[in-house]
Design a protein around this motif. Structure first.
Motif, PDB file in Angstrom:
ATOM      1  N   SER A 180     -32.860  -3.444  24.822  1.00 31.82           N
ATOM      2  CA  SER A 180     -32.964  -2.211  24.290  1.00 31.82           C
ATOM      3  C   SER A 180     -31.827  -1.382  24.961  1.00 31.82           C
ATOM      4  CB  SER A 180     -34.210  -1.754  24.453  1.00 31.82           C
ATOM      5  OG  SER A 180     -34.590  -1.605  25.930  1.00 31.82           O
ATOM      6  N   GLU A 181     -31.737  -0.162  24.538  1.00 34.01           N
ATOM      7  CA  GLU A 181     -30.709   0.724  24.926  1.00 34.01           C
ATOM      8  C   GLU A 181     -31.470   1.748  25.864  1.00 34.01           C
ATOM      9  OE1 GLU A 181     -27.968   2.517  22.001  1.00 34.01           O
ATOM     10  OE2 GLU A 181     -27.005   0.617  21.835  1.00 34.01           O
ATOM     11  N   GLN A 182     -30.545   2.165  26.959  1.00 40.05           N
ATOM     12  CA  GLN A 182     -31.289   3.273  27.783  1.00 40.05           C
ATOM     13  C   GLN A 182     -30.005   4.031  28.289  1.00 40.05           C
ATOM     14  OE1 GLN A 182     -33.440   1.691  31.098  1.00 40.05           O
ATOM     15  NE2 GLN A 182     -34.645   3.087  31.338  1.00 40.05           N
ATOM     16  N   GLU A 183     -30.498   5.501  28.253  1.00 48.83           N
ATOM     17  CA  GLU A 183     -29.450   6.556  28.744  1.00 48.83           C
ATOM     18  C   GLU A 183     -29.611   6.744  30.154  1.00 48.83           C
ATOM     19  OE1 GLU A 183     -27.472   8.106  26.602  1.00 48.83           O
ATOM     20  OE2 GLU A 183     -28.612   6.746  24.930  1.00 48.83           O
ATOM     21  N   CYS A 184     -28.513   6.622  30.743  1.00 51.92           N
ATOM     22  CA  CYS A 184     -28.265   6.483  32.269  1.00 51.92           C
ATOM     23  C   CYS A 184     -27.285   7.354  32.922  1.00 51.92           C
ATOM     24  CB  CYS A 184     -28.219   5.120  32.741  1.00 51.92           C
ATOM     25  SG  CYS A 184     -29.403   3.909  32.067  1.00 51.92           S
ATOM     26  N   GLN A 185     -27.115   7.660  34.037  1.00 52.34           N
ATOM     27  CA  GLN A 185     -26.140   8.177  34.954  1.00 52.34           C
ATOM     28  C   GLN A 185     -25.603   7.026  35.761  1.00 52.34           C
ATOM     29  OE1 GLN A 185     -24.767  11.378  34.887  1.00 52.34           O
ATOM     30  NE2 GLN A 185     -26.015  12.292  33.429  1.00 52.34           N
ATOM     31  N   ALA A 186     -24.232   6.710  35.535  1.00 49.83           N
ATOM     32  CA  ALA A 186     -23.562   5.988  36.273  1.00 49.83           C
ATOM     33  C   ALA A 186     -22.643   6.677  37.513  1.00 49.83           C
ATOM     34  CB  ALA A 186     -22.782   5.175  35.376  1.00 49.83           C
ATOM     35  N   PHE A 187     -22.639   6.020  38.629  1.00 50.69           N
ATOM     36  CA  PHE A 187     -22.036   6.531  39.621  1.00 50.69           C
ATOM     37  C   PHE A 187     -21.273   5.706  40.569  1.00 50.69           C
ATOM     38  CE2 PHE A 187     -26.461   5.626  41.012  1.00 50.69           C
ATOM     39  CZ  PHE A 187     -26.108   5.015  42.088  1.00 50.69           C
ATOM     40  N   ARG A 188     -20.390   6.293  41.432  1.00 51.48           N
ATOM     41  CA  ARG A 188     -19.683   5.641  42.405  1.00 51.48           C
ATOM     42  C   ARG A 188     -19.214   6.358  43.267  1.00 51.48           C
ATOM     43  NH1 ARG A 188     -13.880   3.292  40.169  1.00 51.48           N
ATOM     44  NH2 ARG A 188     -12.745   5.339  39.877  1.00 51.48           N
ATOM     45  N   PHE A 189     -19.010   5.796  44.670  1.00 45.74           N
ATOM     46  CA  PHE A 189     -18.626   6.622  45.839  1.00 45.74           C
ATOM     47  C   PHE A 189     -17.772   5.686  46.589  1.00 45.74           C
ATOM     48  CE2 PHE A 189     -18.978   7.644  50.584  1.00 45.74           C
ATOM     49  CZ  PHE A 189     -18.359   8.813  50.456  1.00 45.74           C
ATOM     50  N   GLY A 206     -37.513   7.202  27.803  1.00 42.38           N
ATOM     51  CA  GLY A 206     -37.501   7.416  26.523  1.00 42.38           C
ATOM     52  C   GLY A 206     -35.908   8.177  26.003  1.00 42.38           C
ATOM     53  N   GLU A 207     -35.927   9.253  25.411  1.00 40.67           N
ATOM     54  CA  GLU A 207     -35.083  10.126  25.013  1.00 40.67           C
ATOM     55  C   GLU A 207     -34.433  11.096  26.073  1.00 40.67           C
ATOM     56  OE1 GLU A 207     -35.631  11.872  21.368  1.00 40.67           O
ATOM     57  OE2 GLU A 207     -35.926   9.873  20.104  1.00 40.67           O
ATOM     58  N   GLN A 208     -35.188  11.027  27.267  1.00 39.75           N
ATOM     59  CA  GLN A 208     -34.953  12.108  28.110  1.00 39.75           C
ATOM     60  C   GLN A 208     -33.939  11.492  29.368  1.00 39.75           C
ATOM     61  OE1 GLN A 208     -38.318  13.533  30.378  1.00 39.75           O
ATOM     62  NE2 GLN A 208     -37.213  14.809  31.519  1.00 39.75           N
ATOM     63  N   ALA A 209     -32.731  12.217  29.316  1.00 37.41           N
ATOM     64  CA  ALA A 209     -31.642  11.922  30.251  1.00 37.41           C
ATOM     65  C   ALA A 209     -31.945  12.400  31.663  1.00 37.41           C
ATOM     66  CB  ALA A 209     -30.479  12.310  29.529  1.00 37.41           C
ATOM     67  N   VAL A 210     -31.015  11.526  32.343  1.00 38.86           N
ATOM     68  CA  VAL A 210     -31.094  12.081  34.125  1.00 38.86           C
ATOM     69  C   VAL A 210     -30.071  13.142  34.210  1.00 38.86           C
ATOM     70  CG1 VAL A 210     -30.826  11.197  36.236  1.00 38.86           C
ATOM     71  CG2 VAL A 210     -31.894   9.684  34.627  1.00 38.86           C
ATOM     72  N   ASP A 211     -30.559  14.245  34.969  1.00 38.14           N
ATOM     73  CA  ASP A 211     -29.565  15.329  35.253  1.00 38.14           C
ATOM     74  C   ASP A 211     -28.976  15.009  36.313  1.00 38.14           C
ATOM     75  OD1 ASP A 211     -31.434  15.983  37.119  1.00 38.14           O
ATOM     76  OD2 ASP A 211     -32.192  17.653  35.833  1.00 38.14           O
ATOM     77  N   GLU A 212     -28.124  15.964  37.102  1.00 40.55           N
ATOM     78  CA  GLU A 212     -27.199  15.668  38.338  1.00 40.55           C
ATOM     79  C   GLU A 212     -28.350  15.719  39.461  1.00 40.55           C
ATOM     80  OE1 GLU A 212     -24.041  18.409  38.452  1.00 40.55           O
ATOM     81  OE2 GLU A 212     -23.064  17.624  36.850  1.00 40.55           O
ATOM     82  N   ALA A 213     -29.265  16.570  39.569  1.00 39.47           N
ATOM     83  CA  ALA A 213     -30.199  16.942  40.752  1.00 39.47           C
ATOM     84  C   ALA A 213     -30.870  15.601  40.888  1.00 39.47           C
ATOM     85  CB  ALA A 213     -31.135  18.159  40.351  1.00 39.47           C
ATOM     86  N   GLN A 214     -31.460  14.911  39.997  1.00 42.90           N
ATOM     87  CA  GLN A 214     -32.109  13.701  39.982  1.00 42.90           C
ATOM     88  C   GLN A 214     -31.431  12.537  40.506  1.00 42.90           C
ATOM     89  OE1 GLN A 214     -33.357  13.377  35.986  1.00 42.90           O
ATOM     90  NE2 GLN A 214     -34.980  14.853  36.052  1.00 42.90           N
ATOM     91  N   LEU A 215     -30.059  12.529  39.893  1.00 46.27           N
ATOM     92  CA  LEU A 215     -29.249  11.317  40.622  1.00 46.27           C
ATOM     93  C   LEU A 215     -28.846  11.703  42.043  1.00 46.27           C
ATOM     94  CD1 LEU A 215     -27.019   9.171  40.034  1.00 46.27           C
ATOM     95  CD2 LEU A 215     -25.455  10.882  39.250  1.00 46.27           C
ATOM     96  N   ALA A 216     -28.501  12.875  42.272  1.00 48.71           N
ATOM     97  CA  ALA A 216     -28.260  13.260  43.765  1.00 48.71           C
ATOM     98  C   ALA A 216     -29.590  12.909  44.705  1.00 48.71           C
ATOM     99  CB  ALA A 216     -28.021  14.659  44.000  1.00 48.71           C
TER     100      ALA A 216
END
Length: 264
Positions: A180-189, A206-216
């Motif tokens: 399936s497909e999933q909306e994500c936030q990719a990152f690297r350091f 679902g259709e809810q994306a991840v924001d910067e605060a959740q990624l941090a």
């Protein structure tokens, strides 16, 4: 006078083709014909000898192939035991799987996987220590990491910097595709001086994306569980001193796509 001429006739002056035993003259073979016949015979003998030599010559053995050609080079990475784990994620909702491998240079990579692809809050982070990754573009890095997980990148946005306890982390919204497909936030350091780096992604539900605060919050919750490496201890001690106190139980549920009921 005629008799004198006849008397002076010498046998040596007679023609070569005169045969004293017969009143008739005998013709001998011509010189050029003998030459042709001898040359043809010589050529035939040489051809015959050459053909027989080719038949009787034993085939030359094929040279031995060097051992270096037959033996494939060892892989750069080899799997190692991840038990007990070196890193952990401060969470209590999704199951955490850990994989580890070692580079031929001595570097180590630990991959932490939250849940399964397609689940809300699915995340993946690979921490590399003691080995400097080759310089690549952000998109190439994410595509390579996605391929290792059996996924592909179908969409990516412009990257930006997200503040974390380790410092600014490069991140971008991506769409990962598998079954399936999933909306994500990719990152690297990456910290080349400390030979320390990490990269991965965090996906929404679902259709809810991840924001910067959740990624941090996900990155800030990566913790060091055990090590004898003083440089690695120093990295996490410095990071913990810079950690923002905004990722409590409420932020933990927010990282799973659930509405935060209140500020911790």
């Amino acid at each position: 006078m005629r008799q004198a001429i006849i008397d002076d006739w010498d046998e040596d002056d007679a023609p070569d083709d005169w045969d004293e035993r017969s009143p008739r003259r005998v013709r001998r073979p011509l010189p050029w014909l003998r030459t042709i016949l001898l040359s043809g015979l010589s050529i035939g003998v040489l051809v015959y000898l050459a053909q027989n030599q080719e038949k009787t010559e034993a085939p030359r053995p094929i040279g031995a192939i060097p051992a270096s050609v037959l033996i494939a080079p060892p892989p750069q990475w080899r799997p190692i035991s991840a038990s007990p784990p070196l890193y952990g994620i401060d969470q209590d909702t999704l199951p955490l799987r850990v994989q580890a491998r070692e580079h031929v240079s001595g570097g180590r990579e630990d991959t932490l996987v939250l849940g399964g692809f397609g689940e809300a809050g699915h995340g993946r982070i690979s921490v590399v220590q003691g080995f400097t990754e080759p310089s690549r573009s952000f998109f190439v890095d994410i595509v390579r990491r996605a391929a290792e997980a059996g996924l592909s990148v179908t969409r990516d946005a412009q990257s930006r910097l997200v503040p974390t306890k380790f410092g600014p982390v490069e991140a971008a919204a991506v769409t990962l595709a598998g079954a399936s497909e999933q909306e994500c936030q990719a990152f690297r350091f990456a910290d080349p001086e400390a030979n320390f780096a990490f990269q991965g992604w965090l996906c929404g539900g679902g259709e809810q994306a991840v924001d910067e605060a959740q990624l941090a919050c996900l990155i800030d919750k990566v913790s060091l569980l055990r090590t004898d490496d003083p440089s690695l201890k120093a990295i996490f001690a410095r990071a913990e001193a810079q950690r923002a106190q905004t990722c409590g139980p409420g932020a933990r549920t927010a990282s799973l796509g659930v509405r935060n009921p209140g500020r911790p």
